[in-house]
Structures are given as structure tokens and as C-alpha cells.
Design an enzyme around this catalytic site. Structure first.
Site, PDB file in Angstrom:
ATOM      1  N   LYS A  61       0.845  -1.195   0.000  1.00 60.01           N
ATOM      2  CA  LYS A  61       0.000   0.000   0.000  1.00 60.01           C
ATOM      3  C   LYS A  61       0.882   1.247   0.000  1.00 60.01           C
ATOM      4  CE  LYS A  61      -2.399   1.592   3.664  1.00 60.01           C
ATOM      5  NZ  LYS A  61      -2.067   3.019   3.592  1.00 60.01           N
ATOM      6  N   THR A  62       0.542   2.159  -0.901  1.00 56.26           N
ATOM      7  CA  THR A  62       1.324   3.403  -1.001  1.00 56.26           C
ATOM      8  C   THR A  62       0.451   4.620  -0.680  1.00 56.26           C
ATOM      9  OG1 THR A  62       0.730   3.503  -3.359  1.00 56.26           O
ATOM     10  CG2 THR A  62       2.891   2.574  -2.805  1.00 56.26           C
ATOM     11  N   HIS A  63       1.134   5.688  -0.296  1.00 51.38           N
ATOM     12  CA  HIS A  63       0.565   7.046  -0.310  1.00 51.38           C
ATOM     13  C   HIS A  63       1.579   7.824  -1.148  1.00 51.38           C
ATOM     14  CE1 HIS A  63      -2.698   6.986   2.614  1.00 51.38           C
ATOM     15  NE2 HIS A  63      -1.937   6.436   3.534  1.00 51.38           N
ATOM     16  N   LYS A  98      -7.844   7.377  -1.414  1.00 55.20           N
ATOM     17  CA  LYS A  98      -9.127   7.796  -0.816  1.00 55.20           C
ATOM     18  C   LYS A  98      -9.802   8.892  -1.647  1.00 55.20           C
ATOM     19  CE  LYS A  98      -7.730   6.737   3.951  1.00 55.20           C
ATOM     20  NZ  LYS A  98      -6.278   6.519   3.848  1.00 55.20           N
ATOM     21  N   VAL A 100     -12.300  11.263  -3.221  1.00 50.55           N
ATOM     22  CA  VAL A 100     -13.645  11.745  -2.865  1.00 50.55           C
ATOM     23  C   VAL A 100     -13.888  13.066  -3.594  1.00 50.55           C
ATOM     24  CG1 VAL A 100     -12.775  12.707  -0.665  1.00 50.55           C
ATOM     25  CG2 VAL A 100     -15.236  12.456  -0.990  1.00 50.55           C
ATOM     26  N   ASP A 101     -14.791  13.028  -4.581  1.00 55.90           N
ATOM     27  CA  ASP A 101     -15.144  14.249  -5.317  1.00 55.90           C
ATOM     28  C   ASP A 101     -16.268  13.898  -6.280  1.00 55.90           C
ATOM     29  OD1 ASP A 101     -15.009  16.865  -6.561  1.00 55.90           O
ATOM     30  OD2 ASP A 101     -12.945  16.977  -5.834  1.00 55.90           O
ATOM     31  N   ILE A 102     -16.617  14.841  -7.140  1.00 49.51           N
ATOM     32  CA  ILE A 102     -17.602  14.511  -8.167  1.00 49.51           C
ATOM     33  C   ILE A 102     -16.947  13.535  -9.160  1.00 49.51           C
ATOM     34  CG2 ILE A 102     -18.895  16.673  -7.969  1.00 49.51           C
ATOM     35  CD1 ILE A 102     -17.396  17.537 -10.612  1.00 49.51           C
ATOM     36  N   THR A 105     -14.209  14.771 -11.795  1.00 51.43           N
ATOM     37  CA  THR A 105     -12.924  15.150 -11.194  1.00 51.43           C
ATOM     38  C   THR A 105     -12.133  13.906 -10.806  1.00 51.43           C
ATOM     39  OG1 THR A 105     -13.851  17.211 -10.384  1.00 51.43           O
ATOM     40  CG2 THR A 105     -11.871  16.429  -9.269  1.00 51.43           C
TER      41      THR A 105
HETATM   42  P1  BMP Z   1       0.253   2.429  10.607  1.00 49.37           P
HETATM   43  O1  BMP Z   1       0.193   0.888  10.568  1.00 49.37           O
HETATM   44  O2  BMP Z   1       1.662   2.936  10.598  1.00 49.37           O
HETATM   45  O3  BMP Z   1      -0.599   3.024  11.683  1.00 49.37           O
HETATM   46  O4  BMP Z   1      -0.322   2.932   9.205  1.00 49.37           O
HETATM   47  C1  BMP Z   1      -1.648   2.732   8.816  1.00 49.37           C
HETATM   48  C2  BMP Z   1      -1.849   3.095   7.373  1.00 49.37           C
HETATM   49  O5  BMP Z   1      -3.181   2.790   7.003  1.00 49.37           O
HETATM   50  C3  BMP Z   1      -1.633   4.556   7.028  1.00 49.37           C
HETATM   51  O6  BMP Z   1      -1.114   4.611   5.705  1.00 49.37           O
HETATM   52  C4  BMP Z   1      -3.038   5.144   7.027  1.00 49.37           C
HETATM   53  O7  BMP Z   1      -3.157   6.210   6.101  1.00 49.37           O
HETATM   54  C5  BMP Z   1      -3.876   3.968   6.578  1.00 49.37           C
HETATM   55  N1  BMP Z   1      -5.253   3.924   7.117  1.00 49.37           N
HETATM   56  C6  BMP Z   1      -5.502   3.818   8.481  1.00 49.37           C
HETATM   57  O8  BMP Z   1      -4.577   3.828   9.296  1.00 49.37           O
HETATM   58  N2  BMP Z   1      -6.795   3.692   8.916  1.00 49.37           N
HETATM   59  C7  BMP Z   1      -7.853   3.654   8.063  1.00 49.37           C
HETATM   60  O9  BMP Z   1      -8.972   3.491   8.510  1.00 49.37           O
HETATM   61  C8  BMP Z   1      -7.604   3.759   6.681  1.00 49.37           C
HETATM   62  C9  BMP Z   1      -6.292   3.892   6.227  1.00 49.37           C
HETATM   63  O10 BMP Z   1      -6.071   3.970   4.925  1.00 49.37           O
END
Ligand code: BMP
Length: 356
Positions: A61-63, A98, A100-102, A105
Site C-alpha cells: 500500500k502506497t501514499h 481515498k 472523494v469528489d464529483i 474530477t
Molecule cells: P500504521 O500501521 O503505521 O498506523 O499505518 C496505517 C496506514 O493505514 C496509514 O497509511 C493510514 O493512512 C492507513 N489507514 C488507516 O490507518 N486507517 C484507516 O482506517 C484507513 C487507512 O487507509
């Protein structure tokens, strides 16, 4: 909850979405229901983690927007490199955007712009507070993307050919791409390589099932993922005081059932498969183990910023999720590959116990 006692391999056979089916098979094969949340500071660290922990995980999973030095070049950039590591180790990439928009977009954010998420992320997610039509908008964008990929494969145009030369469908294909490493080439679709290149088998005792079938090199006994894109609905969150109420979660369930060919499942804190033919996949963040020398039934402290944690045993065994998402629990450890294996084993054990 009809799916709680069904083996992943069996659920693979009944999944509507090809990518869900693939993911269940991958889980069965790698004996892993672990997703790494690779929230590191730089692209370099991200690629390092993906390569080192790849054998233990089924989803990364990335951000992308918290990574410094993300290279947007479609052929040689961070997305393309991640996609190559995903093929090498056999995992899917999930960009935790995540949306969230029309609808309009969101379509543009998903397929174009700087990151062109659809090109390198097999999975992304959406918060449907703005209304469920946006799910359909994303599904349409993904269907168009898939058509392009199929066209690409059929005509076997080489990777790296500018998109403008390859397609004549009146669509914009992001040819204005300028933030890459400046090799002067116009944009092209990274994921073409997903379809045309083969896996490098990985040498690992647990993954010793690599075989060759026909001309196709199979990674750990499984072919490359289908050229499909999938969506998870953000139905519940792990954070304290989360404002997503039961009504919202139920709306997610309805939206998922209405878009079975695109929605793979949920990011949620518990299983939302309640109808007999629900077979959605659940991924759950807010997961942490106590240190190895401590009792596992003790409380796990939050992070002081609203994050709340549960153990894999509770999330998989009691709450009925399928994949646990772990970030800092693994990344902040001195030895992330060993810690990832500790999480993988615990989560897999909880799954096996659930089947009994
Ligand atoms: P960590 O295990 O270090 O707490 O990271 C959790 C990850 O999951 C983060 O990337 C966060 O953005 C994501 N996340 C979360 O923690 N809770 C949610 O309900 C949804 C998420 O995407």
C-alpha cells in the site's frame, strides 16, 4: 458472515472481479494475508522496502503523495519501478488515495495528472461521502483504461512508444507529461509492461513453486495479474472518533454490490459480507503486534494522534477481515524483513484458525 470459514482458494473460484480472484490465489500460494503500508519518506526507501519485503506480502500500500522524490516518468519513474518489483515478487500495488469528489474530477485524478495512478496501481480506494455515482465514474475510467491495454497487447506495440502514436481513439492520454527524468519522450502506459513482461522467479524456500508453462514463466506458480483495475470502498476507519456511521458503511455495501465488476471489496474494520453471495475482500489497517516477549492479549496502544491498533489475531479471527495492513509496526522495526515475517505468520495462523 458467509465468507468467514471459506478458504481463500475457494473464494478465488467464486470471485466476480478477476483481480480479487487473483489476489485470493496469491494469498493461498504465498501463505500471506499481509499488506505492507509503505509510508516511508523517500522513493528510494519505498523501493528498498518493496524489494526486501516483497516475498512476505501480497499487497503493497502506497501514499504516493507523502513520498519525497517520487519520479513521475511513466517508463522509468517510481510507479514503473514499483510495478516491476510487484511482478518480481508477486504482489499487488494499492494506492491509498481515498478519492472523494464529483465523478468527473475523480476520473481525471485517477487516470491523468501528475501521478497517473491507474497506470501503476492495481488497486485504489474511494470514500463515497460525495455519493456513489463516483464509483461508476471510476469504473468507466478503468474500463477505458483496460480497452487501451488490450488494444496495446493485440497490436504488440513496443513499450515506450509515445501514446499519441499508438492510439487514435480521440482520448487524451497525458502526453503533456513533463515531470519525469526529461528524456524527451512523451507519455506512455507503464502497465503495458505488466502485460508483456514475464516474472523473474524469486528464490525463496516458501515460494518454491516457480514453474514454466508453455512460453510463460510463472512466478511462484501463478501467472501475472490480469490487466484489470480494482477499487476498495473506504467503509470504516481505524481512527478514534471516526465520523463514518453505520448508514455510510451500509451505503458502501450497496455501492459494492451494484458495481461488482469493479469493486473488489472494502477497507473496513470488520467483515461486511452479510448476504449469501457476498464475496468481497476486506483489508484492515490499524494493526500492530506487541513486542515478541509480551503477552498478545494485552492492549495495544494507539499512536497518540488518533490511530487505534488491534492484533492480527483479533482482526482476522474475530472481526473477520481478510488482509491486515501494517505500517509502522514493521517499518519502524530495526529489521523490517524479519518483522514482516512475524506479522505474516501471525496473520496466517489467525486465518487457519478461523477455518476450523
Ligand atoms: P500504521 O500501521 O503505521 O498506523 O499505518 C496505517 C496506514 O493505514 C496509514 O497509511 C493510514 O493512512 C492507513 N489507514 C488507516 O490507518 N486507517 C484507516 O482506517 C484507513 C487507512 O487507509
Amino acid at each position: 458472515h458467509p465468507t468467514l470459514t471459506a478458504p481463500y482458494a475457494e473464494r478465488a473460484d467464486h470471485a466476480v472481479h478477476p483481480l480479487t480472484s487473483y489476489l485470493f490465489r496469491l494469498m493461498d500460494l504465498k501463505e500471506s494475508n499481509l499488506c505492507l503500508s509503505a509510508d516511508v519518506q523517500t522513493a528510494r526507501e519505498l523501493l528498498f522496502m518493496a524489494d526486501k519485503l516483497g516475498p512476505s506480502i501480497v499487497v503493497l500500500k502506497t501514499h504516493y503523495d507523502l513520498i519525497a522524490g517520487w519520479d513521475y516518468n511513466p517508463q522509468t519513474g517510481t510507479g514503473a519501478k514499483l510495478a516491476a518489483l510487484a511482478r518480481k515478487h508477486g504482489f499487488l500495488i494499492f494506492e491509498d488515495r481515498k478519492f472523494v469528489d464529483i465523478g468527473k474530477t475523480v476520473q481525471m485524478q485517477y487516470t491523468a495528472g501528475t501521478a497517473r495512478i491507474i497506470d501503476w496501481a492495481h488497486i485504489t480506494n474511494a470514500n463515497i461521502h460525495a455519493g456513489k455515482d463516483m464509483v461508476r465514474a471510476m469504473a468507466e475510467a478503468a474500463a477505458r483504461w483496460k480497452e487501451r491495454i488490450h488494444y496495446e497487447v493485440k497490436t504488440s506495440v513496443s513499450v515506450g512508444t509515445p501514446v499519441s502514436e499508438r492510439f487514435d481513439d480521440g482520448e487524451e492520454h497525458g502526453d503533456e507529461h513533463s515531470s519525469g527524468d526529461g528524456d524527451g519522450r512523451k507519455g506512455s502506459i507503464v502497465s503495458i509492461t505488466t502485460v508483456t513482461q514475464s516474472f523473474e522467479p524469486v528464490d525463496s524456500p516458501r515460494l518454491s513453486k516457480s514453474t514454466t508453462e508453455g512460453d510463460e514463466v510463472l512466478f511462484a506458480g501463478i501467472e501475472e495479474p490480469p490487466a484489470d483495475r480494482g477499487l476498495l470502498l473506504l467503509a470504516q476507519m481505524s481512527s478514534k472518533g471516526c465520523l463514518m456511521d453505520k448508514e455510510y458503511t451500509q451505503a458502501c455495501v450497496e455501492a459494492a454490490r451494484e458495481n461488482r465488476s469493479f469493486v473488489m471489496g472494502y477497507v473496513a474494520q470488520e467483515s461486511l459480507n452479510t448476504a449469501p453471495n457476498d464475496n468481497f475482500i476486506h483489508m484492515t489497517p490499524g494493526c500492530k503486534l506487541p513486542p515478541p516477549d509480551e503477552e498478545e492479549n494485552g492492549e495495544i496502544e494507539g499512536d497518540g494522534l488518533g490511530q487505534q491498533y488491534n492484533t492480527p489475531a483479533k482482526l482476522i479471527g474475530v472481526c473477520g477481515t481478510d488482509i491486515v495492513i501494517v505500517g509502522r509496526g514493521i517499518i519502524n522495526n530495526g529489521d523490517p524483513p524479519s518483522e514482516a515475517e512475524r506479522y505474516r505468520k501471525k496473520a496466517w495462523k489467525a486465518y487457519l484458525a478461523r477455518l476450523e
